[in-house]
Design a protein around this motif. Sequence first.
Motif, PDB file in Angstrom:
ATOM      1  N   TYR A  10       0.853  -1.187   0.000  1.00 17.10           N
ATOM      2  CA  TYR A  10       0.000   0.000   0.000  1.00 17.10           C
ATOM      3  C   TYR A  10       0.894   1.245   0.000  1.00 17.10           C
ATOM      4  O   TYR A  10       1.439   1.642   1.029  1.00 17.10           O
ATOM      5  CB  TYR A  10      -0.924   0.017   1.226  1.00 17.10           C
ATOM      6  CG  TYR A  10      -1.850   1.217   1.249  1.00 17.10           C
ATOM      7  CD1 TYR A  10      -2.843   1.380   0.283  1.00 17.10           C
ATOM      8  CD2 TYR A  10      -1.728   2.193   2.235  1.00 17.10           C
ATOM      9  CE1 TYR A  10      -3.679   2.476   0.284  1.00 17.10           C
ATOM     10  CE2 TYR A  10      -2.565   3.290   2.259  1.00 17.10           C
ATOM     11  CZ  TYR A  10      -3.538   3.434   1.282  1.00 17.10           C
ATOM     12  OH  TYR A  10      -4.370   4.526   1.292  1.00 17.10           O
ATOM     13  N   ASN A  11       1.092   1.792  -1.170  1.00 18.31           N
ATOM     14  CA  ASN A  11       1.885   3.023  -1.346  1.00 18.31           C
ATOM     15  C   ASN A  11       3.321   2.894  -0.852  1.00 18.31           C
ATOM     16  O   ASN A  11       3.931   3.898  -0.462  1.00 18.31           O
ATOM     17  CB  ASN A  11       1.206   4.210  -0.636  1.00 18.31           C
ATOM     18  CG  ASN A  11      -0.128   4.568  -1.255  1.00 18.31           C
ATOM     19  OD1 ASN A  11      -0.378   4.274  -2.428  1.00 18.31           O
ATOM     20  ND2 ASN A  11      -0.999   5.186  -0.477  1.00 18.31           N
ATOM     21  N   ASP A  12       3.878   1.682  -0.888  1.00 12.51           N
ATOM     22  CA  ASP A  12       5.244   1.483  -0.400  1.00 12.51           C
ATOM     23  C   ASP A  12       6.254   1.576  -1.545  1.00 12.51           C
ATOM     24  O   ASP A  12       7.138   0.738  -1.696  1.00 12.51           O
ATOM     25  CB  ASP A  12       5.361   0.119   0.292  1.00 12.51           C
ATOM     26  CG  ASP A  12       4.479   0.020   1.524  1.00 12.51           C
ATOM     27  OD1 ASP A  12       4.698   0.807   2.456  1.00 12.51           O
ATOM     28  OD2 ASP A  12       3.572  -0.820   1.534  1.00 12.51           O
ATOM     29  N   TYR A  13       6.140   2.615  -2.348  1.00 14.09           N
ATOM     30  CA  TYR A  13       6.958   2.734  -3.551  1.00 14.09           C
ATOM     31  C   TYR A  13       8.452   2.832  -3.238  1.00 14.09           C
ATOM     32  O   TYR A  13       9.281   2.278  -3.963  1.00 14.09           O
ATOM     33  CB  TYR A  13       6.520   3.967  -4.359  1.00 14.09           C
ATOM     34  CG  TYR A  13       5.073   3.921  -4.782  1.00 14.09           C
ATOM     35  CD1 TYR A  13       4.662   3.095  -5.816  1.00 14.09           C
ATOM     36  CD2 TYR A  13       4.107   4.691  -4.125  1.00 14.09           C
ATOM     37  CE1 TYR A  13       3.328   3.045  -6.213  1.00 14.09           C
ATOM     38  CE2 TYR A  13       2.776   4.646  -4.504  1.00 14.09           C
ATOM     39  CZ  TYR A  13       2.392   3.828  -5.544  1.00 14.09           C
ATOM     40  OH  TYR A  13       1.075   3.769  -5.921  1.00 14.09           O
ATOM     41  N   ASN A  37      -1.959  -5.855  -3.829  1.00 16.37           N
ATOM     42  CA  ASN A  37      -2.027  -4.401  -3.971  1.00 16.37           C
ATOM     43  C   ASN A  37      -3.303  -3.909  -3.305  1.00 16.37           C
ATOM     44  O   ASN A  37      -4.394  -3.982  -3.869  1.00 16.37           O
ATOM     45  CB  ASN A  37      -2.001  -4.046  -5.464  1.00 16.37           C
ATOM     46  CG  ASN A  37      -1.933  -2.541  -5.703  1.00 16.37           C
ATOM     47  OD1 ASN A  37      -1.752  -1.762  -4.778  1.00 16.37           O
ATOM     48  ND2 ASN A  37      -2.088  -2.152  -6.954  1.00 16.37           N
ATOM     49  N   LYS A  43      -1.381   4.294 -10.658  1.00 11.56           N
ATOM     50  CA  LYS A  43       0.025   4.414 -10.290  1.00 11.56           C
ATOM     51  C   LYS A  43       0.567   3.108  -9.725  1.00 11.56           C
ATOM     52  O   LYS A  43       1.652   2.643 -10.114  1.00 11.56           O
ATOM     53  CB  LYS A  43       0.220   5.549  -9.278  1.00 11.56           C
ATOM     54  CG  LYS A  43       1.671   5.731  -8.843  1.00 11.56           C
ATOM     55  CD  LYS A  43       1.808   6.850  -7.822  1.00 11.56           C
ATOM     56  CE  LYS A  43       3.260   6.985  -7.363  1.00 11.56           C
ATOM     57  NZ  LYS A  43       3.399   8.075  -6.345  1.00 11.56           N
ATOM     58  N   SER A  44      -0.164   2.499  -8.780  1.00 14.62           N
ATOM     59  CA  SER A  44       0.328   1.267  -8.157  1.00 14.62           C
ATOM     60  C   SER A  44       0.328   0.109  -9.156  1.00 14.62           C
ATOM     61  O   SER A  44       1.218  -0.747  -9.128  1.00 14.62           O
ATOM     62  CB  SER A  44      -0.522   0.911  -6.930  1.00 14.62           C
ATOM     63  OG  SER A  44      -1.878   0.691  -7.281  1.00 14.62           O
ATOM     64  N   ASN A  62      -8.741  -0.037  -0.378  1.00  7.97           N
ATOM     65  CA  ASN A  62      -7.825  -0.326   0.729  1.00  7.97           C
ATOM     66  C   ASN A  62      -8.600  -0.972   1.870  1.00  7.97           C
ATOM     67  O   ASN A  62      -9.529  -0.385   2.421  1.00  7.97           O
ATOM     68  CB  ASN A  62      -7.156   0.965   1.201  1.00  7.97           C
ATOM     69  CG  ASN A  62      -6.285   0.758   2.418  1.00  7.97           C
ATOM     70  OD1 ASN A  62      -6.552   1.299   3.485  1.00  7.97           O
ATOM     71  ND2 ASN A  62      -5.250  -0.044   2.269  1.00  7.97           N
TER      72      ASN A  62
END
Length: 275
Positions: A10-13, A37, A43-44, A62
């Motif tokens: 989760y948004n862990d880019y 995801n 984006k993800s 989420n």
Amino acid sequence: MQISVVIPFYNDYDFFPEALASVRRQSYQVAEVVVVNDGADQKSRQFLGQFDDITVIHLPENSGSAAARNVGIIAAVSSWIAFLDADDVWMDNKLAMQVKFLKDNPHFDGCHTGVCTFNQDGILNTYLNKPGNLKISDMLIDTHVLPSALMIRRQALLDINLFDVKFRCKQDQELTLRLAVSGYQVGFINQCLMKLRRMDHGNTTSSGHKILAGAWQMLRKHRNLYRQYPGTTAKFIYFSLMTAGGKMHGLERKSCFMLGKTMARVFPSLRSLAS
């Protein structure tokens, strides 16, 4: 021993490539890497699409790490599950050590390892003081098993109906408590084989609130167990207050620490913990 790795994302880019690289470096090769995801957007999807050696499951909304892990467990093809959070890192021999331990100790249904915390400056602390075989009383008091350190039989997770998705915090403690209640045994390898990232990339005060909310959920859901094991309730509340306080600021921080210290004065069993 076939192993599926389950990674909630989760948004862990910034951190995911390092986490995945630590899986790829394992001296014991895994059967698959399942990345869930958790709240997919364009984006993800594009980001995860660049990795060609993983299986990605996209969730439209989420739902939290517990729900994401459950989806990964159900989708996994292997008899064994190893969890890894997208911002944590494994040592190169982590899985090999766990496989050896479980083959040498076949009465265990899973095992976890020691943990090192780290940030951009390096290793901060090492935590090796954990029970060798988790008991119900241990799991009523504290979170001894972190998901990124755990390897467990998939069937054991299915038998206890997976993670409780109502928990947004302390879901790992709640899961391992139910494993112990159901008679599953989880051993411990007294070596740091997993690195837990410590970095303020979230709302720390919010984390403190979540810890207290999770503690309240634990006490409500397992109140009968707490009654069966005298002394565990006070210790659990004490640890929850002190941990939450460490993630808060100002008056809330002081209040948590003051309540914890007051409990330590009232309950003799807590005095050694507070010293």
